[in-house]
Design a protein around this motif. Structure first.
Motif, short mmCIF file in Angstrom:
data_model
loop_
_atom_site.label_atom_id
_atom_site.label_comp_id
_atom_site.label_asym_id
_atom_site.label_seq_id
_atom_site.Cartn_x
_atom_site.Cartn_y
_atom_site.Cartn_z
N PRO A 137 0.80 -1.23 0.00
CA PRO A 137 0.00 0.00 0.00
C PRO A 137 0.83 1.27 0.00
O PRO A 137 0.29 2.35 -0.17
N LEU A 138 2.15 1.14 0.22
CA LEU A 138 3.00 2.33 0.22
C LEU A 138 3.65 2.58 -1.14
O LEU A 138 4.35 3.58 -1.32
N ALA A 139 3.47 1.66 -2.08
CA ALA A 139 4.09 1.85 -3.40
C ALA A 139 3.39 3.01 -4.11
O ALA A 139 2.17 3.02 -4.22
N PHE B 298 12.14 -4.78 -10.76
CA PHE B 298 13.16 -5.84 -10.77
C PHE B 298 13.59 -6.15 -9.33
O PHE B 298 13.69 -7.31 -8.93
N ALA B 299 13.82 -5.09 -8.55
CA ALA B 299 14.21 -5.28 -7.14
C ALA B 299 13.10 -5.98 -6.38
O ALA B 299 13.36 -6.89 -5.57
N ALA B 300 11.86 -5.60 -6.65
CA ALA B 300 10.72 -6.18 -5.92
C ALA B 300 10.59 -7.67 -6.21
O ALA B 300 10.30 -8.45 -5.31
N PHE B 301 10.82 -8.07 -7.47
CA PHE B 301 10.62 -9.46 -7.80
C PHE B 301 11.78 -10.35 -7.33
O PHE B 301 11.68 -11.55 -7.34
N THR C 73 12.11 -3.48 2.26
CA THR C 73 13.27 -3.29 1.41
C THR C 73 12.91 -2.49 0.17
O THR C 73 13.64 -1.59 -0.25
N LEU C 74 11.74 -2.80 -0.40
CA LEU C 74 11.32 -2.11 -1.62
C LEU C 74 11.18 -0.60 -1.36
O LEU C 74 11.65 0.21 -2.16
N ILE C 75 10.54 -0.27 -0.25
CA ILE C 75 10.35 1.15 0.07
C ILE C 75 11.72 1.81 0.27
O ILE C 75 11.96 2.92 -0.20
N ARG D 41 -0.45 -5.67 10.00
CA ARG D 41 0.78 -6.42 10.22
C ARG D 41 1.16 -7.28 9.02
O ARG D 41 2.32 -7.55 8.79
N THR D 42 0.15 -7.69 8.24
CA THR D 42 0.43 -8.56 7.10
C THR D 42 1.37 -7.92 6.09
O THR D 42 1.96 -8.60 5.27
N HIS D 43 1.47 -6.60 6.12
CA HIS D 43 2.35 -5.94 5.15
C HIS D 43 3.76 -5.77 5.68
O HIS D 43 4.60 -5.19 5.03
N ASP D 44 4.02 -6.23 6.91
CA ASP D 44 5.37 -6.10 7.46
C ASP D 44 6.34 -7.00 6.72
O ASP D 44 5.95 -8.03 6.20
#
Lengths: 332, 266
Positions: free
Chosen positions: A85-87, A135-138, A145-147, A329-332
């Protein structure tokens, strides 16, 4: 809460969006009544009113709406693809990379060849950044890490922009470069809008064509694939689609952050969190938000007119913090 | 006629061999359970069957068609899959989650045909979660959520159903319910391939057990033939007594053996 059908929700939000554009046409240094505005709209009013409405206020309001809608769609589709949700183009550095692309063409004087050059450069910057992030996300499932990578991309693009500002050959170039970083839709013309519109339409078409896949991706990539999702095509379409839309937005208005995160976040409960059904309502809300913010820019009494990007950041950043602090929490 | 055929499958994951020369044949009306210790390659075998893990050598055929020739949608219309880990990125409604089982049959976003709606409702009823259909998935217990995912798999109405630990996170009543549903699926002429850790449940409901260890197939046969003390000793390195009561196995582990085989690779 009574459930609204998608059509009802879109009708209500479209109506509010239209109302905000009407307000944007009426409000300004010289307020315009409804009857005067209608006369000007029908080209039967005074010459002054017709010019103010058709050449100044309407293109400005349409540009704000278009940019807000495009950024909200980019945010909603990136969030669906990355299941985060932060992307959002601003948070992940996509907008900053687009700004960097555009400012490079200004710095080296390439924009003098054609006004389309900065548009292409902004889109290229956005596509490269989105592809890098995807690419980093996959290759790393961690949302945190992505954020952090996005923050890195944003900082790097910001650093390079600062370098360009530092090395600007004269004060005029400096002012022009700064205007890209602050974001504004002031003095935009119909020609400006028409120049970026095809890119936004193509980006929208790409994203709409795979939006059902975003719903399936809610269950994870393996399950989505087993449901029949073509993962490679979905990734490609979202990356190119958001790149085109964010790049086009930056090309017309400079870097404007947080619309892409706030609009989908507010709409999500209304569509039962379905990533496919969030696209259109997010567009309406994102567009409305920027039109209203642009009205605010004109109404707040300051010596120099406030920049839209500044106001969007001042409202959006606290909302971003609030959303991040309340993540499940599921997005942690 | 539905048929899943895996021939001489070898596959690697992160540089390690996870399956070595494995053969598998699944026919109409058959329910087959893959069993073995942790890291034996059970999930990898399912992933290979679904095309989620590429093979190094060998071939996978679904209905006599090579897996690589099938589009993702064509494959999804043949095979439904319930993975072991079931993430939910967003708290979708239960009905919408189960409706994703109809994904391969098209329809615009948020719109289902009357047939789709009736199939989804049927799957909700079969898993006894119809009363939850308007709820968000983050408001469910672990067991309820597991049944939602299973209902989503059933809603596919595919000729082949593949499930990784379908009875996980369920109480005994719902474990039996899910296993009975799988059995009925097979009895209706469809093919069911599952991975199970619970040997008693697997032996009670499956027609055949496929025993894997270190990526290799050790045995393939009926539960009566293959679920023996000797097999448990060889596969799981435990001494256990196996007795049968009314076609249901009772397994009583006694002691754990000293580990002598190589460590598992997957």
């Amino acid at each position: 809460m009574t459930d609204l059908t998608d059509r009802q929700l879109l009708g209500i939000m479209g109506g509010i969006a239209l109302l905000s554009i009407v307000c944007a046409c009426m409000i300004g240094s010289t307020p315009m009544s409804v009857s005067r505005m209608i006369s000007a709209l029908l080209m039967t009013g005074s010459a002054g009113d017709i010019i103010v409405l058709w050449e100044i206020r309407l293109p400005r309001a349409l540009a704000a709406f278009l940019v807000g809608a495009a950024l909200a769609i980019s945010g909603a589709s990136l969030q669906g693809l990355l299941r985060n949700p932060l992307a959002e183009p601003g948070v992940l550095g996509v907008s900053a990379s687009a700004s960097l692309g555009a400012t490079l063409t200004l710095f080296y004087g390439l924009a003098t060849f054609s006004p389309i050059v900065p548009v292409f450069a902004a889109i290229s910057g956005a596509v490269v950044a989105t592809a890098f992030l995807a690419f980093a996300a996959f290759h790393n499932a961690s949302m945190t890490t992505l954020i952090l990578i996005g923050v890195g991309v944003s900082s790097f693009a910001g650093g390079l922009m600062a370098l360009l500002l530092n090395l600007a050959p004269n004060p005029f170039s400096l002012a022009e470069l700064i205007s890209w970083t602050l974001g504004s839709v002031a003095n935009r013309s119909h020609a400006d809008i028409l120049m970026v519109l095809p890119f936004i339409v193509i980006g929208l078409a790409l994203i709409l064509s795979i939006r059902r896949n975003l719903s399936a991706l809610s269950l994870g990539e393996n399950t989505a694939q087993s449901l029949g999702v073509n993962l490679r095509r979905t990734r490609l379409f979202v990356i190119i689609g958001t790149g085109l839309m964010t790049g086009a937005s930056v090309a017309i208005a400079g870097a404007i952050g947080f619309v892409g995160i706030v609009a989908p976040h507010l709409v999500r409960p209304l569509v039962h969190y379905d990533p496919a059904r969030i696209i259109w309502p997010s567009a309406m809300l994102g567009g409305t938000m920027l039109v209203l913010a642009d009205i605010g820019v004109r109404l707040i009494p300051t010596n120099a007119e406030l920049r839209l990007g500044v106001v969007a950041a001042l409202i959006g950043a606290p909302l971003f913090i609030w959303i991040a602090a309340n993540l499940r929490r599921t997005h942690d | 006629m539905t048929e899943v055929k895996l021939q001489n499958i070898t596959a690697r994951k992160v540089g390690k061999t996870v399956l070595e020369n494995v053969n598998l044949n699944l026919k109409d009306g058959e329910m087959v359970a893959i069993v073995g210790p942790n890291g034996a390659g059970k999930t990898s075998l399912l992933e290979v069957t679904l095309g989620l893990l590429p093979v190094t050598t060998g071939s996978v055929q679904i209905n006599r068609q090579n897996l690589s020739h099938l589009t993702p949608l064509a494959l999804a219309q043949q095979v439904a899959y319930l993975p072991q880990t079931r993430p939910m990125a967003w708290p979708l409604r239960v009905f919408d989650t189960v409706a994703l089982g109809r994904f391969a049959w098209g329809g615009p976003a948020g719109k289902l045909s009357i047939t789709d709606i009736s199939i989804v409702n049927e799957a909700l009823r079969a898993c006894e979660i119809e009363h939850l259909k308007e709820r968000q998935t983050d408001q469910l217990s672990g067991g309820e959520l597991a049944r939602v995912h299973f209902a989503r798999t059933l809603a596919g109405q595919t000729p082949i159903l593949i499930a990784d630990e379908p009875a996980n996170a369920l109480d005994p009543k719902h474990q039996l319910q899910i296993m009975s549903l799988l059995r009925r699926y097979a009895t209706a002429g469809k093919s069911v391939l599952i991975v199970m850790h619970d040997l008693s449940l697997a032996a009670r409901y499956a027609d055949r057990l496929i025993w894997l260890k270190n990526g290799q197939m050790i045995a393939d046969g009926t539960p009566r033939e293959t679920l023996t003390s000797r097999q448990l000793e060889q596969i799981f390195e435990v001494d256990a007594e196996v007795t049968w009561k009314n076609d249901m196995p009772v397994i009583l582990p006694t002691t754990q053996q000293q580990s002598s085989t190589r460590s598992p690779e997957a």
